[in-house]
Design an enzyme around this catalytic site. Sequence first.
Site, PDB file in Angstrom:
ATOM      1  N   TYR A 286       5.687   5.236  -2.792  1.00 21.17           N
ATOM      2  CA  TYR A 286       5.251   5.562  -1.430  1.00 21.17           C
ATOM      3  C   TYR A 286       6.240   6.475  -0.717  1.00 21.17           C
ATOM      4  O   TYR A 286       5.854   7.267   0.128  1.00 21.17           O
ATOM      5  CB  TYR A 286       5.103   4.288  -0.594  1.00 21.17           C
TER       6      TYR A 286
ATOM      7  N   LYS B 132       5.646  -3.248 -14.643  1.00 22.98           N
ATOM      8  CA  LYS B 132       5.010  -2.561 -15.769  1.00 22.98           C
ATOM      9  C   LYS B 132       6.137  -2.124 -16.704  1.00 22.98           C
ATOM     10  O   LYS B 132       6.338  -0.938 -16.988  1.00 22.98           O
ATOM     11  CB  LYS B 132       4.182  -1.381 -15.236  1.00 22.98           C
TER      12      LYS B 132
ATOM     13  N   ASP C 258      -1.113  -5.319 -15.048  1.00 25.02           N
ATOM     14  CA  ASP C 258      -2.524  -5.376 -15.464  1.00 25.02           C
ATOM     15  C   ASP C 258      -2.920  -6.817 -15.802  1.00 25.02           C
ATOM     16  O   ASP C 258      -4.013  -7.279 -15.446  1.00 25.02           O
ATOM     17  CB  ASP C 258      -2.817  -4.417 -16.634  1.00 25.02           C
TER      18      ASP C 258
ATOM     19  N   ASP D 139       0.492  -3.329  -3.004  1.00 23.39           N
ATOM     20  CA  ASP D 139      -0.636  -2.867  -2.192  1.00 23.39           C
ATOM     21  C   ASP D 139      -1.944  -3.303  -2.851  1.00 23.39           C
ATOM     22  O   ASP D 139      -2.834  -3.870  -2.212  1.00 23.39           O
ATOM     23  CB  ASP D 139      -0.583  -1.333  -2.079  1.00 23.39           C
TER      24      ASP D 139
ATOM     25  N   ASP E  63      -4.526  -6.892  -1.955  1.00 18.28           N
ATOM     26  CA  ASP E  63      -5.955  -6.809  -1.599  1.00 18.28           C
ATOM     27  C   ASP E  63      -6.778  -7.706  -2.514  1.00 18.28           C
ATOM     28  O   ASP E  63      -7.723  -8.370  -2.087  1.00 18.28           O
ATOM     29  CB  ASP E  63      -6.471  -5.360  -1.722  1.00 18.28           C
TER      30      ASP E  63
HETATM   31  C1  IPM Z   1      -1.719  -1.698   3.460  1.00 16.24           C
HETATM   32  C2  IPM Z   1      -2.485  -0.414   3.584  1.00 16.24           C
HETATM   33  C3  IPM Z   1      -1.491   0.725   3.735  1.00 16.24           C
HETATM   34  C4  IPM Z   1      -0.635   0.765   2.498  1.00 16.24           C
HETATM   35  C5  IPM Z   1      -2.136   2.089   3.995  1.00 16.24           C
HETATM   36  C6  IPM Z   1      -3.030   2.065   5.216  1.00 16.24           C
HETATM   37  C7  IPM Z   1      -1.113   3.184   4.103  1.00 16.24           C
HETATM   38  O1  IPM Z   1      -3.323  -0.227   2.502  1.00 16.24           O
HETATM   39  O2  IPM Z   1      -0.979  -2.044   4.404  1.00 16.24           O
HETATM   40  O3  IPM Z   1      -1.872  -2.360   2.445  1.00 16.24           O
HETATM   41  O4  IPM Z   1      -1.032   1.315   1.470  1.00 16.24           O
HETATM   42  O5  IPM Z   1       0.464   0.213   2.555  1.00 16.24           O
HETATM   43 MG    MG Z   2      -3.387  -1.898   1.188  1.00 15.64          MG
END
Ligand code: IPM
Ligand code: MG
Length: 363
Positions: free
Chosen positions: A143, A192, A224, A248, A252
């Site tokens: 990032y 990884k 993975d 990230d 999710d």
């Molecule tokens: C998160 C989001 C952010 C990230 C984006 C909006 C830049 O997806 O906080 O997980 O990738 O960190």
């Molecule tokens: Mg995210």
Amino acid sequence: MKNSYQIAVLPGDGIGPEILDAAVKVLDRVAELTGVSFRYVYGRIGGCAIDEDGTPLPDETLRIAKESDAVLLGAVGGPKWDQNPGHLRPETGLLGIRKGLGLFANLRPATMHPSLVEASSLKPEVVAGVDLIVVRELTGGIYFGEKKRYTVDGREVAEDQLIYNEAEIERIMRVSFEIARKRNKRLCSVDKANVLESSRLWRSVAERVANDYPDVELTHMLVDACAMQLVRAPKQFDVIVTENMFGDILSDEAAMLTGSIGMLASASLGEGSFGLYEPVHGSAPDIAGKGVANPLATILSVALMLRHSLAMDQAADAVERAVWAVLAAGHRTADIAADKSRAIGTEQMTAYVLEELAKQLEN
Ligand code: IPM
Ligand code: MG
């Protein structure tokens, strides 16, 4: 515990302002019930700041955040700014504030509430009882590595550097071991290492730090495999620690196990007690302004803030219990309602939480 705190409130875009209104109401109620006072200082970040100030992270916002005890953030982004160049994207403001405040540890708990088991897309027996936390490294890795575009032999080339140094890995490991120590003492480090050099360093630093935590069981998993295990048998996980981009993605996935991303809170911490708190979900432009957004992730983020930054553990517990009680009573916003026709809006949901909070704090 002090008796007065300054909170930076950064609503951002989309549903951000609505859900932060709910958060501030909860804090006001906590103030009434505990005698502690909160001073709110508002700032802009993301798309609204691009429109108003010409940058997704105005200096003023960073200044407000730095002089506060903690930061509450709504969400950033929306279709209006999606075609903008990198430096004028709302997300750049979010990355900037994380880096600018030194918030290297992002805690994303995914806890399955018993009355929401049916909201998950996975089988109830797989997800019932899931209670894990993803610790994501937040200020390093791909990032923040150098990004380049150039042309070689007439072909466009793009480059993103992935760099980690030992110190960055060591501090996120220590945070994770400490968290694991207070939970079920199981830490899974995800990397990884079969492909990436940065992951091989990650793994060796994890092993070294583990010597200081003999009471915590450290395991390693390739990213993975972890993505697969999260949907196959999520209950095997207690604390997962991983680098920025893997975190990230996995956070999710972990969030979705609970079937309700609208319920999940996050904390971004640095050294010391200061932190930034935000819901895991995004700005949901499609429902912005309609008063239907689920405020619970933001309210649970307030609980994390009370606990980590303000040393108000009792109030934090009370806020969490209030949210669980409201859910147990069957109240649902549209995103978590089985029967959408009976869903309630943001304000009504918040009102129920406020009512419960009074009861919980008196206990
Ligand atoms: C998160 C989001 C952010 C990230 C984006 C909006 C830049 O997806 O906080 O997980 O990738 O960190
Ligand atoms: Mg995210």
